[in-house]
Design a protein around this motif. Structure first.
Motif, PDB file in Angstrom:
ATOM      1  N   GLU A  96       0.836  -1.212   0.000  1.00 46.08           N
ATOM      2  CA  GLU A  96       0.000   0.000   0.000  1.00 46.08           C
ATOM      3  C   GLU A  96       0.873   1.266   0.000  1.00 46.08           C
ATOM      4  O   GLU A  96       0.467   2.284  -0.543  1.00 46.08           O
ATOM      5  CB  GLU A  96      -0.975  -0.017   1.182  1.00 46.08           C
ATOM      6  CG  GLU A  96      -2.049  -1.100   1.088  1.00 46.08           C
ATOM      7  CD  GLU A  96      -2.972  -0.946  -0.127  1.00 46.08           C
ATOM      8  OE1 GLU A  96      -3.190   0.193  -0.576  1.00 46.08           O
ATOM      9  OE2 GLU A  96      -3.456  -1.981  -0.635  1.00 46.08           O
ATOM     10  N   LYS A  99       1.872   1.525  -3.702  1.00 51.23           N
ATOM     11  CA  LYS A  99       0.740   1.975  -4.535  1.00 51.23           C
ATOM     12  C   LYS A  99       0.532   3.480  -4.441  1.00 51.23           C
ATOM     13  O   LYS A  99       0.032   4.104  -5.361  1.00 51.23           O
ATOM     14  CB  LYS A  99      -0.554   1.294  -4.081  1.00 51.23           C
ATOM     15  CG  LYS A  99      -0.675  -0.153  -4.497  1.00 51.23           C
ATOM     16  CD  LYS A  99      -2.040  -0.675  -4.054  1.00 51.23           C
ATOM     17  CE  LYS A  99      -2.029  -2.181  -3.961  1.00 51.23           C
ATOM     18  NZ  LYS A  99      -3.245  -2.697  -3.325  1.00 51.23           N
ATOM     19  N   ILE A 151      -3.349   3.452   4.848  1.00 50.90           N
ATOM     20  CA  ILE A 151      -2.517   2.324   4.405  1.00 50.90           C
ATOM     21  C   ILE A 151      -2.889   1.067   5.210  1.00 50.90           C
ATOM     22  O   ILE A 151      -3.049  -0.024   4.663  1.00 50.90           O
ATOM     23  CB  ILE A 151      -1.017   2.688   4.542  1.00 50.90           C
ATOM     24  CG1 ILE A 151      -0.627   3.632   3.395  1.00 50.90           C
ATOM     25  CG2 ILE A 151      -0.121   1.453   4.583  1.00 50.90           C
ATOM     26  CD1 ILE A 151       0.786   4.199   3.474  1.00 50.90           C
ATOM     27  N   SER A 154      -6.431  -0.122   4.056  1.00 44.34           N
ATOM     28  CA  SER A 154      -6.395  -0.782   2.742  1.00 44.34           C
ATOM     29  C   SER A 154      -5.726  -2.151   2.844  1.00 44.34           C
ATOM     30  O   SER A 154      -6.044  -3.062   2.075  1.00 44.34           O
ATOM     31  CB  SER A 154      -5.635   0.067   1.730  1.00 44.34           C
ATOM     32  OG  SER A 154      -6.216   1.327   1.615  1.00 44.34           O
ATOM     33  N   THR A 155      -4.796  -2.295   3.781  1.00 41.32           N
ATOM     34  CA  THR A 155      -4.183  -3.607   3.997  1.00 41.32           C
ATOM     35  C   THR A 155      -5.256  -4.607   4.408  1.00 41.32           C
ATOM     36  O   THR A 155      -5.307  -5.737   3.898  1.00 41.32           O
ATOM     37  CB  THR A 155      -3.100  -3.493   5.094  1.00 41.32           C
ATOM     38  OG1 THR A 155      -2.092  -2.603   4.620  1.00 41.32           O
ATOM     39  CG2 THR A 155      -2.488  -4.837   5.421  1.00 41.32           C
ATOM     40  N   ASN A 158      -7.542  -5.233   1.222  1.00 43.58           N
ATOM     41  CA  ASN A 158      -6.983  -5.872   0.028  1.00 43.58           C
ATOM     42  C   ASN A 158      -6.192  -7.147   0.312  1.00 43.58           C
ATOM     43  O   ASN A 158      -5.958  -7.929  -0.593  1.00 43.58           O
ATOM     44  CB  ASN A 158      -6.078  -4.875  -0.710  1.00 43.58           C
ATOM     45  CG  ASN A 158      -6.866  -3.657  -1.169  1.00 43.58           C
ATOM     46  OD1 ASN A 158      -8.066  -3.755  -1.439  1.00 43.58           O
ATOM     47  ND2 ASN A 158      -6.216  -2.507  -1.231  1.00 43.58           N
TER      48      ASN A 158
END
Ligand code: GLA
Length: 380
Positions: A96, A99, A151, A154-155, A158
């Motif tokens: 992340e 990204k 971050i 999103s970890t 995803n």
């Protein structure tokens, strides 16, 4: 803990690194409001994750989980998702960063923690927070705290299969000793509130119950809220999340969504108001109202939102019977802890009764933790 992490680091990598920490969290009120754009009222606690970490001059990450006695290595430049559950958190944080245009080079790390697992105290947010803070500092990405929290979130989305909100990661990163924070999850604006409940203690009672399907049940709750929003949007296109919706607008679509989704959305709208009511009450030092709101939240989570369990309901009921000022289940649900606002003079008898009566009913004693509101992510 810091010492054993350091010894392991030296024995594995033959050198020393820097240590960083991040924290687990409690939440006074505002449950399942974060992914609905509402307010939450969390704080970081004195239990967390510590990581020792050092760049290793290669492209590879080598990381050792001391509590699990488990080693892993991966290249963060490739989207090759690791099998082991705990590695996904570290891998996810690295991915992340990349990204978002952040810098991640190879590093060595050893970490350990003292957040009880499955207690609803966000051990995973503490893990994400510790690595995110450390990687940001070591490689100079210069991300702000909100980005580090994103971050972590999103970890979860995803790489770990949980469509969580932002509360846990935000609290883990931004926690401040002796303060709770009122966080608006739509804008990520936040305000610290000193928390000194003179004459009271905040106590967690851990059922020790961990629901295997908690993450899929959690994701379904989120879907119910999205279904309600989609229905409301037909009449009020400006509504993006339940935090934009008026009660009456939900009422208008009662017949268009199933009863379960309706009840869940109704809980969320009520809970958003309770957070603000608790803020007002805290400013007046009116702890009776704070406590009453906590009981209302428990009722809603149990009967409307459907995320409680018999063990949590039992502890809540016991607290009510003993005249504890406030009590409710905390966190995502399906197990974990109740959080209790207990007058000093009732503390001993409440803790003794919770242990004894819970053990008589469920065959094991619950763990008790006194809440110590502490700092979040930091370099040690
Ligand atoms: C879990 C999630 C949070 C939040 C709570 C419920 O802890 O990680 O984002 O939704 O449940 O309030």
């Amino acid at each position: 803990m810091r010492n054993s992490i350091h010894q392991k680091f030296v024995s594995l990598f033959g050198t020393s690194g820097e240590q960083y920490a991040s924290a687990g969290r409690i939440n006074l009120i505002g449950e399942h409001t974060d992914y609905n754009g509402g307010f939450v009222f969390p704080g970081a606690i004195d239990k967390g994750i510590v990581v020792e970490i050092k760049p290793n001059g290669t492209s590879m990450v080598r990381v050792f989980a001391l509590d699990r006695d488990s080693f892993a290595t991966f290249d963060p430049n490739f989207e090759d998702i690791p099998d082991k559950g705990w590695v996904r958190y570290v891998f996810g944080v690295c991915r992340e960063f990349i990204k978002r245009g952040g810098r991640v080079e190879g590093f060595d790390a050893v970490f350990a923690g003292d957040v009880p697992l499955g207690a609803g105290l966000s051990s995973s947010a503490a893990l994400e927070g510790a690595f995110a803070f450390a990687i940001n500092d070591l490689f100079g990405s210069g991300f702000d705290g909100a980005t580090l929290a994103r971050i972590g979130q999103s970890t979860e989305h995803n790489y770990c299969g949980v469509n969580c909100g932002i509360m846990d990661q935000f609290a883990s990163i931004h926690g401040k000793k002796d303060h709770l924070m009122l966080l608006n999850c739509s804008t990520l604006e936040y305000k610290y509130f000193p928390f000194h409940a003179e004459g009271f203690r905040l106590v967690l009672v851990n059922t020790g119950v961990e629901h295997e399907l908690a993450s899929s049940a959690y994701n379904r709750r989120r879907q119910s809220c999205e279904t309600a929003v989609a229905a409301i949007q037909k009449n009020h296109p400006e509504v993006k999340t339940l935090s934009d919706a008026k009660r009456i607008w939900l009422e208008e679509v009662r017949e268009d969504i199933c009863a379960e989704d309706f009840l869940r959305a109704q809980y969320v709208i009520g809970e958003m108001q309770r957070v603000l009511d608790v803020c007002d009450a805290l400013l007046r030092e009116d702890f009776e109202t704070v406590g009453e709101m906590m009981y209302q939240t428990h009722f809603g989570l149990s009967r409307q939102y459907g995320v409680s369990c018999p063990e949590l309901d039992f502890l809540n009921h016991l607290a009510r019977k003993m005249d504890v000022t406030g009590s409710r289940m905390m966190g995502g649900g399906f197990g974990g802890c109740t959080i209790n606002l207990v007058r000093d003079e009732l503390y001993d008898s409440f803790v003794a009764a919770a242990k004894e009566k819970f053990a008589a009913e469920f065959g094991h004693e619950p763990q008790i933790y006194d809440v110590v509101i502490s700092d979040g992510a930091r370099k040690l």
